[in-house]
Enzyme design. Structure first.
Site, PDB file in Angstrom:
ATOM      1  CE1 TYR A 125      18.078   0.261 -10.565  1.00 23.50           C
ATOM      2  CE2 TYR A 125      16.514  -0.650 -11.831  1.00 23.50           C
ATOM      3  CZ  TYR A 125      17.258   0.428 -10.820  1.00 23.50           C
ATOM      4  OH  TYR A 125      16.272   1.800 -11.276  1.00 23.50           O
ATOM      5  CE1 TYR A 151      13.968   3.705  -8.495  1.00 18.64           C
ATOM      6  CE2 TYR A 151      11.908   4.357  -9.205  1.00 18.64           C
ATOM      7  CZ  TYR A 151      13.204   4.411  -9.062  1.00 18.64           C
ATOM      8  OH  TYR A 151      13.799   4.421 -10.667  1.00 18.64           O
ATOM      9  CG  ASP A 180       6.812   9.901  -7.731  1.00 15.94           C
ATOM     10  OD1 ASP A 180       6.347   9.419  -9.210  1.00 15.94           O
ATOM     11  OD2 ASP A 180       7.939   9.894  -8.015  1.00 15.94           O
ATOM     12  CE  LYS A 183       7.181   2.604 -13.113  1.00 16.02           C
ATOM     13  NZ  LYS A 183       8.137   3.366 -12.055  1.00 16.02           N
TER      14      LYS A 183
END
Ligand SMILES: *Cc1c(COP(=O)(O)O)cnc(C)c1O
Length: 436
Positions: free
Chosen positions: A27, A155, A255, A284
């Site tokens: 980003y 997210y 998620d 992750k």
């Protein structure tokens, strides 16, 4: 630009100059890049920069490095696998690291999740989960169910399917509105583990009833919304979503890419609610932060229904599916976690974060202080200047990476009490600087 294989590696300012001119970071702008630090070494919970500075990594490299860096057991798992096979295509071939990892995931995840797809990143696993949901509905004779329902503030990754279920305001919806699938957004669940959920339940129930015939699946991050705002919500919301899904032939996708592997105090965050999803994503911390890997787990019903869709098979198969190095280190990381006293360790980190951060509640400029498991969050009433905050963190011996109005930490579980105290002190210093 010329190149010879014998060219020496760049270091110092040459390295950071090349980085600034040629490399994107997450980003960031290529024309007005943010400052980066060059990591030359990482061991235990510490990163070392090229100028010799050492900092405690309070971010666990974005939720991943739960055991810290250069752990001898994880290093050995990778090395051992390099000596056998690093990677082979997964089409028509299999290997022990993939099978051993699947055994662990099936055993450890909530009951009913039996089938495993090994993807190469969290975002890809979300794409696979969405595809599974759509194919399941087609296979069950409900081809009109093509949309997803989610809550605001979520997210789920940066690829297009995942982006479509990220928060429509904080996410990237406006820019890609013409390209993104139009999903159904319920209100964000109320803040805090014990909040009253009656109004939220009514709102989400109405929305589900209104759109049931077009909804294939509900997808949420259980209990803690991460990159969408570090928002902690009551686990009872998950029970509501589970029962709405059951009542309307909708699948529930959880998620757990950020929350999995102990981060919120239970091995998976769905355990706070005693809810088992139809589809679950993990990533992750799956590999202890060593390599990119994610997994999608599904029930036997989902796997069976997919076979009934036109293709008769799940239409996905990335090149690096089930990478052997990643699978080997993932199994080693899971075993290391289970052999450790992880739940007490997470609890100890949790207690320390709560004690260390709660004094900031009365600090001018602080809007909220909250924590769950080994996650501590200080929310300001203004945006954080990330560059300045990072510098203040480093000056206080800690790597922090705030975003929006949030100064937060999710330290490696192996941090000592002193190290967690140092993290809290550094966060306090950042808050002082931002709110003076
Ligand atoms: C990080 C994250 C993802 C995306 O994973 P990547 O590996 O970055 O693609 C998806 N969902 C959640 C909840 C995440 O925290």
């Amino acid at each position: 630009m010329s190149w010879t294989p014998a060219a020496p590696a760049l270091s110092g300012t040459d390295l950071s100059d090349f980085d600034r001119r040629h490399l994107w970071h997450p980003y960031t702008s290529m024309t007005a890049p943010q400052q980066t630090r060059t990591v030359v070494d990482a061991a235990g919970v510490r990163l070392r920069f090229d100028d010799g500075t050492e900092v405690i990594d309070a971010m666990s490299s974005w939720w991943c490095a739960i055991h810290g860096y250069r752990h001898p057991v994880l290093d050995a798992a990778v090395r051992g696998q390099v000596d056998a096979v690093s990677h082979v295509m997964f089409g028509g071939l299999t290997h022990s690291p993939a099978v051993e990892l699947a055994r662990r995931l099936v055993a450890l995840t909530p009951d009913g999740l039996e089938h495993v797809f090994l993807a190469d990143s969290g975002s890809v696993s979300v794409e696979v989960a969405i595809k599974l949901a759509l194919q399941t509905q087609r296979g069950a004779g409900r081809p009109g169910r093509t949309r997803l329902l989610t809550v605001r503030g979520g997210y789920h990754g940066d690829t297009f399917g995942a982006m479509s279920v990220c928060d429509p305001v904080g996410g990237m919806h406006a820019m890609f509105a013409q390209t993104l699938s139009q999903q159904v957004f319920a209100p964000r669940p109320p803040a805090g583990p014990d909040a009253d959920i009656a109004a939220w339940t009514q709102a989400v129930s109405m929305l589900v009833e209104q759109h049931a015939q077009e909804i294939a699946a509900i997808i949420v991050e259980p209990v803690l919304q991460g990159a969408g705002g570090m928002h902690i919500y009551p686990s009872a919301c998950l029970q509501v979503l589970r029962s709405l899904a059951d009542d309307h032939d909708i699948l529930l996708v959880l998620d757990e890419i950020a929350t999995g592997f102990g981060r919120t105090g239970t091995l998976f965050a769905s355990e706070h609610a005693g809810v088992a999803p139809d589809i679950m994503c993990v990533g992750k911390a799956l590999t202890g932060g060593y390599l990119s890997l994610a997994a999608v787990l599904v029930t036997a019903d989902v796997a069976a229904a997919v076979e009934g869709s036109e293709s008769g098979v799940l239409m996905h198969g990335p090149t690096f599916m089930a990478n052997a190095l990643a699978c080997a280190v993932a199994s080693a990381s899971i075993d290391l976690l289970l052999e450790s006293d992880w739940s007490h360790r997470v609890e100890a980190v949790s207690d320390q974060l709560r004690c260390g951060l709660s004094p900031l509640r009365s600090h001018p400029g602080v809007a909220d202080v909250r924590s769950i498991g080994a996650v501590g969050v200080v929310q300001l009433d203004r945006p954080v200047n990330v560059g300045r905050a990072t510098t203040v963190g480093i000056r206080n011996g800690v790597w922090l990476r705030p975003f929006r109005d949030l100064v937060y930490t999710m330290p490696p579980y192996v941090c000592t009490d002193d190290e967690v105290a140092t993290i809290c002190a550094a966060m306090a210093a950042v808050v002082d600087e931002e709110c003076e």
